[in-house]
Design a protein around this motif. Structure first.
Motif, mmCIF file in Angstrom:
data_model
loop_
_atom_site.group_PDB
_atom_site.id
_atom_site.type_symbol
_atom_site.label_atom_id
_atom_site.label_comp_id
_atom_site.label_asym_id
_atom_site.label_seq_id
_atom_site.Cartn_x
_atom_site.Cartn_y
_atom_site.Cartn_z
ATOM 1 N N GLY A 207 24.425 -8.002 169.119
ATOM 2 C CA GLY A 207 24.195 -9.286 168.467
ATOM 3 C C GLY A 207 25.326 -9.737 167.564
ATOM 4 N N ARG A 208 26.559 -9.303 167.846
ATOM 5 C CA ARG A 208 27.691 -9.663 166.993
ATOM 6 C C ARG A 208 28.395 -10.917 167.489
ATOM 7 N NH1 ARG A 208 31.578 -4.643 166.396
ATOM 8 N NH2 ARG A 208 32.808 -6.279 165.355
ATOM 9 N N SER A 209 28.979 -11.663 166.557
ATOM 10 C CA SER A 209 29.764 -12.841 166.903
ATOM 11 C C SER A 209 31.088 -12.407 167.522
ATOM 12 C CB SER A 209 30.049 -13.674 165.643
ATOM 13 O OG SER A 209 31.013 -14.682 165.912
ATOM 14 N N VAL A 210 31.545 -13.164 168.500
ATOM 15 C CA VAL A 210 32.860 -12.893 169.117
ATOM 16 C C VAL A 210 33.911 -13.872 168.608
ATOM 17 C CG1 VAL A 210 31.845 -11.914 171.202
ATOM 18 C CG2 VAL A 210 32.370 -14.376 171.123
ATOM 19 N N MET A 211 33.563 -14.724 167.641
ATOM 20 C CA MET A 211 34.475 -15.769 167.185
ATOM 21 C C MET A 211 35.412 -15.269 166.085
ATOM 22 S SD MET A 211 34.031 -18.446 169.015
ATOM 23 C CE MET A 211 34.977 -19.617 168.028
ATOM 24 N N ARG A 212 36.701 -15.400 166.336
ATOM 25 C CA ARG A 212 37.702 -15.123 165.317
ATOM 26 C C ARG A 212 37.971 -16.406 164.532
ATOM 27 N NH1 ARG A 212 42.603 -11.917 164.805
ATOM 28 N NH2 ARG A 212 41.466 -11.719 162.842
ATOM 29 N N PRO A 213 38.118 -16.319 163.199
ATOM 30 C CA PRO A 213 38.528 -17.505 162.445
ATOM 31 C C PRO A 213 39.937 -17.911 162.835
ATOM 32 C CG PRO A 213 38.592 -15.550 161.058
ATOM 33 C CD PRO A 213 37.961 -15.136 162.350
ATOM 34 N N ALA A 214 40.244 -19.179 162.701
ATOM 35 C CA ALA A 214 41.602 -19.663 162.986
ATOM 36 C C ALA A 214 42.598 -18.920 162.103
ATOM 37 C CB ALA A 214 41.681 -21.164 162.725
ATOM 38 N N HIS A 215 43.815 -18.749 162.619
ATOM 39 C CA HIS A 215 44.824 -18.062 161.833
ATOM 40 C C HIS A 215 46.209 -18.283 162.414
ATOM 41 C CE1 HIS A 215 43.234 -15.263 164.892
ATOM 42 N NE2 HIS A 215 44.503 -14.924 165.069
ATOM 43 N N LEU A 216 47.176 -18.101 161.568
ATOM 44 C CA LEU A 216 48.588 -18.087 161.954
ATOM 45 C C LEU A 216 49.094 -16.668 161.785
ATOM 46 C CD1 LEU A 216 51.404 -19.485 162.517
ATOM 47 C CD2 LEU A 216 51.583 -19.679 160.014
ATOM 48 N N HIS A 217 49.668 -16.097 162.841
ATOM 49 C CA HIS A 217 50.294 -14.782 162.745
ATOM 50 C C HIS A 217 51.705 -14.919 162.193
ATOM 51 C CE1 HIS A 217 47.381 -12.398 165.154
ATOM 52 N NE2 HIS A 217 47.201 -13.517 165.821
ATOM 53 N N VAL A 218 52.062 -14.028 161.273
ATOM 54 C CA VAL A 218 53.420 -13.984 160.728
ATOM 55 C C VAL A 218 53.838 -12.516 160.618
ATOM 56 C CG1 VAL A 218 54.964 -14.641 158.841
ATOM 57 C CG2 VAL A 218 52.986 -16.084 159.381
ATOM 58 N N MET A 219 55.013 -12.203 161.144
ATOM 59 C CA MET A 219 55.554 -10.853 161.014
ATOM 60 C C MET A 219 56.991 -10.975 160.498
ATOM 61 S SD MET A 219 55.355 -7.659 163.657
ATOM 62 C CE MET A 219 55.976 -8.534 165.086
ATOM 63 N N ILE A 220 57.279 -10.272 159.406
ATOM 64 C CA ILE A 220 58.564 -10.439 158.720
ATOM 65 C C ILE A 220 59.255 -9.092 158.604
ATOM 66 C CG2 ILE A 220 59.711 -11.239 156.623
ATOM 67 C CD1 ILE A 220 57.249 -12.964 156.050
ATOM 68 N N ALA A 221 60.524 -9.053 158.998
ATOM 69 C CA ALA A 221 61.338 -7.849 158.884
ATOM 70 C C ALA A 221 62.651 -8.209 158.207
ATOM 71 C CB ALA A 221 61.608 -7.238 160.256
ATOM 72 N N ALA A 222 63.033 -7.411 157.235
ATOM 73 C CA ALA A 222 64.293 -7.633 156.523
ATOM 74 C C ALA A 222 64.870 -6.291 156.121
ATOM 75 C CB ALA A 222 64.072 -8.508 155.289
ATOM 76 N N GLU A 223 66.184 -6.178 156.173
ATOM 77 C CA GLU A 223 66.853 -4.933 155.823
ATOM 78 C C GLU A 223 66.511 -4.520 154.392
ATOM 79 O OE1 GLU A 223 69.098 -1.727 157.028
ATOM 80 O OE2 GLU A 223 68.596 -3.503 158.220
ATOM 81 N N GLY A 224 66.054 -3.266 154.247
ATOM 82 C CA GLY A 224 65.736 -2.740 152.923
ATOM 83 C C GLY A 224 64.324 -2.981 152.461
ATOM 84 N N PHE A 225 63.487 -3.573 153.334
ATOM 85 C CA PHE A 225 62.108 -3.872 152.960
ATOM 86 C C PHE A 225 61.138 -3.351 154.015
ATOM 87 C CE2 PHE A 225 64.661 -7.076 150.847
ATOM 88 C CZ PHE A 225 64.130 -7.086 149.564
ATOM 89 N N GLN A 226 59.903 -3.083 153.592
ATOM 90 C CA GLN A 226 58.866 -2.729 154.540
ATOM 91 C C GLN A 226 58.493 -3.960 155.359
ATOM 92 O OE1 GLN A 226 55.489 -0.513 152.943
ATOM 93 N NE2 GLN A 226 56.691 0.015 151.133
#
Length: 295
Positions: A207-226
């Motif tokens: 009986g679970r919902s299959v609906m994901r809320p709207a969203h924007l994916h963002v992935m950030i990589a920079a030298e010296g940072f996680q």
């Protein structure tokens, strides 16, 4: 190894993995066997139930394709993906929090110039994004690689849009000397996770919902940072509190501000109302990262 019982078989199996050359592998297998056996004992699992479980897992594997990973989806809806992410990405409260990568990242995304329209002309509410990337002291992070990707107005990613062969609604951008990046697209929409396979059967059975809320994916990589892999959710979405993959965090819920038609950001005129989203991403120092891609 003979005449094993329901109380002695667990240690017998564990004894066969303890001498593995890889100590970490031995520890993981030992824990897996111990917890799996405890699960069988706790539930009193019957042979018929075991057979149904094996059939479920078999069909889950058969549903996997190069563009669909039903096992990852199963991990998502059981909260395992988010648990692994939470254990591996503990962040300071002031830093941007991680969330799940999701199944729709693509290595073949195009590189885009600052302010580019990445919608590929697909219909939807005009969507403008203005981002700022800083370190944990507020200093801008220049030349960070920023991946963005999202769904269309009907909740489809480009891989599911009929007749669309080229990447759309996704791009790799770079921050400028002030840590800023911008792009234009169409506003993402909420959407159902794939429910035509074994995972969908399980969702309906519980009986679970299959609906994901709207969203924007963002992935950030920079030298010296996680590296940070995250999402931004609109505060007015109806499905924030029933996300089937448990990816919503309050710090990632933000204002997708609506504006009337007219002169929009970047000196762009729109003939219809548009959405403007501004957000600051705070990176933590750490191991150097390369350009964003799944690990």
């Amino acid at each position: 190894m003979r005449d094993l019982t329901d109380t002695t078989i667990t240690e017998a199996v564990i004894s066969t993995v303890r001498e593995a050359k890889d100590a970490r592998l031995a520890a993981i297998l030992e824990a897996l066997v111990r917890h799996a056996h405890d699960f069988v004992r706790e539930t009193g699992l019957t042979e018929q139930e075991w057979a149904r479980g094996m059939d479920f897992l078999t069909r889950t594997g058969q549903k996997c394709t190069p563009t669909r990973q039903e096992f990852i989806l199963l991990s998502d809806v059981l909260g395992i993906t988010m648990l692994v992410d939470a254990l591996g990405n503990r962040r300071a409260a002031e830093s941007t929090q991680n969330s799940v990568l999701g199944p729709f990242f693509r290595d073949d995304r195009p590189q885009a110039a600052d302010g580019s329209d990445i919608s590929a002309g697909l219909p939807g509410t005009p969507f403008f994004f203005e981002g700022l990337v800083t370190d944990d002291h507020g200093a801008p992070v220049a030349n960070a690689g920023v991946d963005v990707w999202h769904s269309d107005a009907d909740g489809h990613y480009d891989v599911d849009v009929p007749g669309l062969s080229d990447p759309a609604m996704r791009a790799l951008l770079r921050t400028d000397g002030e840590g800023r990046f911008r792009f234009r697209s169409i506003r993402p929409s909420s959407y159902p996770i794939p429910d035509d396979g074994p995972v969908g059967e399980m969702m309906r059975a519980t009986g679970r919902s299959v609906m994901r809320p709207a969203h924007l994916h963002v992935m950030i990589a920079a030298e010296g940072f996680q590296r940070v892999t995250t999402m931004l959710f609109p505060a007015d979405d109806l499905y924030l509190d029933q996300d089937p993959v448990f990816g919503v965090k309050q710090s990632l819920v933000t204002d997708y501000a609506s504006h009337p038609a007219g002169m929009g950001p970047y000196g762009t005129r729109t003939d219809e109302p548009y959405t403007l989203l501004r957000h600051t991403f705070v990176l933590e120092p750490g191991r150097s990262a390369h350009d964003p891609r799944p690990s």
